[in-house]
Motif scaffolding. Structure first.
Motif, mmCIF file in Angstrom:
data_model
loop_
_atom_site.group_PDB
_atom_site.id
_atom_site.type_symbol
_atom_site.label_atom_id
_atom_site.label_comp_id
_atom_site.label_asym_id
_atom_site.label_seq_id
_atom_site.Cartn_x
_atom_site.Cartn_y
_atom_site.Cartn_z
ATOM 1 N N TYR A 21 0.800 -1.221 0.000
ATOM 2 C CA TYR A 21 0.000 0.000 0.000
ATOM 3 C C TYR A 21 0.836 1.277 0.000
ATOM 4 C CZ TYR A 21 1.085 0.955 4.905
ATOM 5 O OH TYR A 21 1.737 1.245 6.066
ATOM 6 N N LEU A 22 2.123 1.206 0.313
ATOM 7 C CA LEU A 22 2.959 2.395 0.468
ATOM 8 C C LEU A 22 4.121 2.340 -0.522
ATOM 9 C CD1 LEU A 22 3.727 4.995 2.039
ATOM 10 C CD2 LEU A 22 4.961 3.516 3.659
ATOM 11 N N THR A 23 4.273 3.421 -1.299
ATOM 12 C CA THR A 23 5.339 3.488 -2.301
ATOM 13 C C THR A 23 6.103 4.797 -2.135
ATOM 14 O OG1 THR A 23 3.996 2.199 -3.849
ATOM 15 C CG2 THR A 23 5.873 3.406 -4.763
ATOM 16 N N LYS A 24 7.422 4.715 -2.284
ATOM 17 C CA LYS A 24 8.297 5.879 -2.177
ATOM 18 C C LYS A 24 9.061 6.059 -3.485
ATOM 19 C CE LYS A 24 12.370 7.510 0.450
ATOM 20 N NZ LYS A 24 13.308 7.165 1.552
ATOM 21 N N ALA A 25 9.265 7.314 -3.885
ATOM 22 C CA ALA A 25 10.045 7.601 -5.095
ATOM 23 C C ALA A 25 10.769 8.921 -4.902
ATOM 24 C CB ALA A 25 9.141 7.659 -6.318
#
Length: 482
Positions: free
Chosen positions: A352-356
């Motif tokens: 559910y959690l994405t970092k970029a």
């Protein structure tokens, strides 16, 4: 426990309404049996934060309180588009302060204040230590002291009927599968509705059961409704759940772990940028001031995400909240563990959690083709101080500019539903012709379809919880007079 063969009152469900009814009936010298299918008492009632009342002594201490009983009645009828029953609401409002506040307070229930919620009225009478303390520290012990029998891990599998009247129940002990029958003059359904029954949600509501996230005890599977329908009861006013906006959608962890999670609160209550499955913004995020309407708005999309950048994380953690978070148990002015929660979650490679590093990279990772253009336009409006798209207050338009950036995938959270059975003012369950089924009563969510339209009303916060306590005492008093 060795059960009697006959009881004056048999209550199916050991939550808030069931135990209110149990105490009051036992106090009124009725023999009482409470049957709870779970291992523990309370159910979803353990998470209740506060209850609705009008014209209480607590409200009168606040200079900004001007709500009258007549205004409350008209507001609720208008809010439901007159799908709610006028006399049921009037009865509830007229008795609310005496039952919800004075009667419970005299029993030993402690409150710490009465508050509004979002843009709603000041009707939310907040319990110390939530419903858990009310149920397990006050109601259950006092019911037992007055002679009520309470059994857990036991399911009611059938209502016994004779000549059209309900005269008892068939019980199944879930630990040893023993089946027995017990006779009862009055049977009260207090099973909490059907939010945890995906089939009933799919068959009788317009909600996407895969997007709907029940944040409750997980025991509200429509047991009481099915028992009543099989006994000839009318199916009534189904289709409404108490939505409360977004909720972290994690298929690999229990739902309850995010209930008071700071990241969950930030994503759903801080008016951050929301986008849909292509990355387009779709609503004025200030809709969270009415969390049920926020849930409706979110269901218009196939998927939705919250977008925030590092500057926002730093601000929420180190400076202040952008707005108070009424539906979460936060009374601080910051989210002091937000970065720690984000880092801990990312280490688990969550779905559910994405970092970029930037928005373009984030859009590619999640296949959100419209996200870069959405963020560019949103930032321009934020700097200009005017939301030309949806009219959001400029002070809540927080630019998304400082990498890294994060996206949180969510579903739509819900605490309960209301409805399924039609009742009269004595809480008797009605049959297909509108006549009372002798011996059968319903309270709380099973009966609360009398109070609703298609959307729960945070405009008068605490109404569902308040009805648990009101209907439980009311039905016990009705029975004692028969």
């Amino acid at each position: 426990m060795s059960l009697k063969n006959n009881y004056d009152v048999i209550i199916i469900g050991g939550g808030a309404s069931g135990l209110v009814a149990a105490y009051e009936a036992a106090h009124n010298s009725q023999s009482v049996l409470v049957v709870e299918k779970g291992h523990n008492l309370g159910g979803s009632g353990n998470y209740i934060e506060g209850a609705f009342a009008v014209d209480s002594f607590m409200q009168k201490k606040h200079a900004d309180y001007h709500l009258t009983k007549e205004a409350a009645l008209n507001e609720e009828l208008n809010y439901s588009h007159y799908k709610a029953d006028t006399n049921t609401w009037k009865q509830y409002i007229d008795g609310s302060a005496d039952i919800i506040i004075k009667w419970l307070k005299d029993l030993g229930v402690e409150y710490f204040d009465v508050e509004p919620l979002g843009s709603g009225a000041r009707t939310w009478h907040l319990f110390k230590c939530r419903g858990d303390a009310v149920i397990n520290k006050v109601l259950a012990p006092k019911a037992k002291e007055n002679g009520a029998d309470i059994v857990t891990s036991t399911e009611v599998t059938k209502l016994i009927t004779e000549n059209g009247a309900v005269t008892g129940v068939e019980l199944k002990n879930l630990e040893n599968n023993e089946v027995s029958t017990v006779n009862g003059k009055h049977i009260i359904l207090a099973t909490g509705g059907y939010l945890n029954n995906k089939k009933l949600i799919a068959d009788y509501t317009n909600y996407d059961a895969n997007q709907l996230i029940p944040v409750n005890s997980n025991k509200n599977t429509g047991d009481g409704l099915s028992l009543a329908w099989n006994a000839g009861a009318q199916r009534y006013a189904m289709g409404m759940a108490m939505l409360f906006g977004g909720y972290i959608k994690d298929p690999y962890r229990p739902i309850y772990v995010y209930r008071y999670d700071e990241l969950n609160g930030a994503a759903n209550q801080q008016l951050l940028l929301w986008v849909n499955e292509t990355g387009k913004r779709f609503v004025n995020e200030e809709v969270v001031d009415n969390f049920a309407e926020a849930g409706n708005a979110l269901f218009t999309q196939n998927e939705f995400y919250t977008i925030l950048d590092q500057a926002t994380v730093d601000h929420l953690q180190n400076d202040s909240l952008y707005k108070p978070m009424g539906t979460y148990d936060y009374h601080d002015t910051k989210l002091p563990h937000l970065q720690e929660e984000i880092d801990d979650e990312l280490a688990k490679n969550p779905k559910y959690l994405t970092k970029a590093d930037n928005i373009e990279e984030l859009a590619k990772k999640l296949n959100l083709p419209d996200l870069p253009a959405t963020v560019k336009h949103y930032n321009e409006q934020a700097h200009a101080g005017k939301d030309e798209d949806f009219g959001m207050n400029a002070k809540f338009m927080i630019p998304v500019e400082k990498g890294p950036v994060y996206v949180i995938k969510q579903g739509v959270g819900a605490f309960c539903n209301m409805g399924g059975l039609k009742i009269n003012l004595d809480n008797q369950v009605l049959d297909l012709d509108g006549a009372p089924i002798k011996g059968l009563y319903a309270v709380s969510n099973d009966a609360a379809g009398m109070l609703i339209g298609d959307t729960y009303g945070p405009n008068m916060p605490g109404t569902k919880a308040g009805y648990c306590f009101f209907s439980g005492k009311h039905v016990a008093d009705v029975i004692s007079e028969k």
